[in-house]
Design a protein around this motif. Structure first.
Motif, short mmCIF file in Angstrom:
data_model
loop_
_atom_site.label_atom_id
_atom_site.label_comp_id
_atom_site.label_asym_id
_atom_site.label_seq_id
_atom_site.Cartn_x
_atom_site.Cartn_y
_atom_site.Cartn_z
N SER A 14 44.00 36.85 24.51
CA SER A 14 42.89 37.34 23.69
C SER A 14 42.86 36.64 22.34
CB SER A 14 43.01 38.85 23.48
OG SER A 14 42.93 39.52 24.72
N GLY A 15 41.65 36.29 21.91
CA GLY A 15 41.46 35.65 20.62
C GLY A 15 41.63 34.14 20.67
N LYS A 16 42.04 33.60 21.80
CA LYS A 16 42.24 32.15 21.94
C LYS A 16 41.08 31.56 22.73
CE LYS A 16 46.47 32.47 20.28
NZ LYS A 16 46.96 31.87 19.08
N PRO A 45 34.74 33.92 27.14
CA PRO A 45 33.98 34.05 28.38
C PRO A 45 34.04 32.80 29.25
CG PRO A 45 32.49 33.90 26.50
CD PRO A 45 33.89 34.02 25.95
N GLY A 46 34.48 31.68 28.70
CA GLY A 46 34.61 30.46 29.47
C GLY A 46 35.57 30.59 30.63
N ILE A 47 36.45 31.58 30.57
CA ILE A 47 37.42 31.77 31.66
C ILE A 47 36.71 32.06 32.98
CG2 ILE A 47 37.82 34.25 31.37
CD1 ILE A 47 40.85 33.60 31.78
N ALA A 48 35.52 32.63 32.91
CA ALA A 48 34.78 32.96 34.14
C ALA A 48 34.45 31.70 34.95
CB ALA A 48 33.50 33.71 33.80
N LEU A 49 34.25 30.57 34.29
CA LEU A 49 34.01 29.31 34.99
C LEU A 49 35.28 28.50 35.13
CD1 LEU A 49 30.69 28.16 33.27
CD2 LEU A 49 30.97 29.03 35.59
N ASP A 50 36.11 28.52 34.09
CA ASP A 50 37.30 27.68 34.08
C ASP A 50 38.35 28.08 35.10
OD1 ASP A 50 36.12 26.33 32.00
OD2 ASP A 50 37.34 27.26 30.43
N MET A 51 38.58 29.38 35.26
CA MET A 51 39.66 29.83 36.14
C MET A 51 39.41 29.47 37.61
SD MET A 51 42.69 30.97 36.00
CE MET A 51 42.87 31.86 34.46
N ALA A 70 35.64 44.57 26.40
CA ALA A 70 35.49 43.39 25.55
C ALA A 70 36.27 42.20 26.09
CB ALA A 70 35.97 43.72 24.14
N ALA A 71 37.08 42.42 27.11
CA ALA A 71 37.96 41.36 27.62
C ALA A 71 37.54 40.93 29.02
CB ALA A 71 39.41 41.84 27.64
N TRP A 72 38.04 39.78 29.41
CA TRP A 72 37.91 39.28 30.78
C TRP A 72 39.28 39.39 31.43
CZ3 TRP A 72 33.45 37.33 33.02
CH2 TRP A 72 32.36 37.20 32.16
N LYS A 73 39.27 39.72 32.71
CA LYS A 73 40.51 39.77 33.49
C LYS A 73 40.38 38.80 34.65
CE LYS A 73 42.01 44.38 32.24
NZ LYS A 73 42.34 45.72 32.72
N SER A 74 41.41 38.00 34.83
CA SER A 74 41.40 37.01 35.89
C SER A 74 42.70 37.11 36.68
CB SER A 74 41.24 35.61 35.28
OG SER A 74 40.93 34.68 36.27
#
Length: 84
Positions: A14-16, A45-51, A70-74
């Protein structure tokens, strides 16, 4: 998302911003046994595409990425590697 396995390890990025969540994911996955599940918590939110792309490139299994408040979980499962 109740059908997801319990993670063997959780990291909080978070925050990175990118690429930090993926860099930390790569480090954490390398330390896991094959079949183990990693949960990555992120606010980028870039993690949704990057992961999913990282998992495909590294031949690991992308189980899910979703927004949770507020967070994304992968969720990523380390797959056995023939070259390992």
């Amino acid at each position: 998302m109740n059908d997801l396995p319990a993670p063997d390890r959780t990291i909080d990025t978070s925050g990175k911003l990118c690429p930090y969540p993926i860099v930390e994911t790569a480090k954490a996955v390398r330390a896991l046994a094959p079949g183990a599940v990693l949960l990555v918590i992120a606010t980028d939110p870039g993690i949704a595409l990057d992961m999913p792309m990282w998992c495909k490139a590294t031949r690991n299994e992308h189980l899910a990425t979703f927004k949770d408040g507020a967070a994304w979980k992968s969720y990523v499962r380390r797959l056995p590697r023939e070259d390992a």
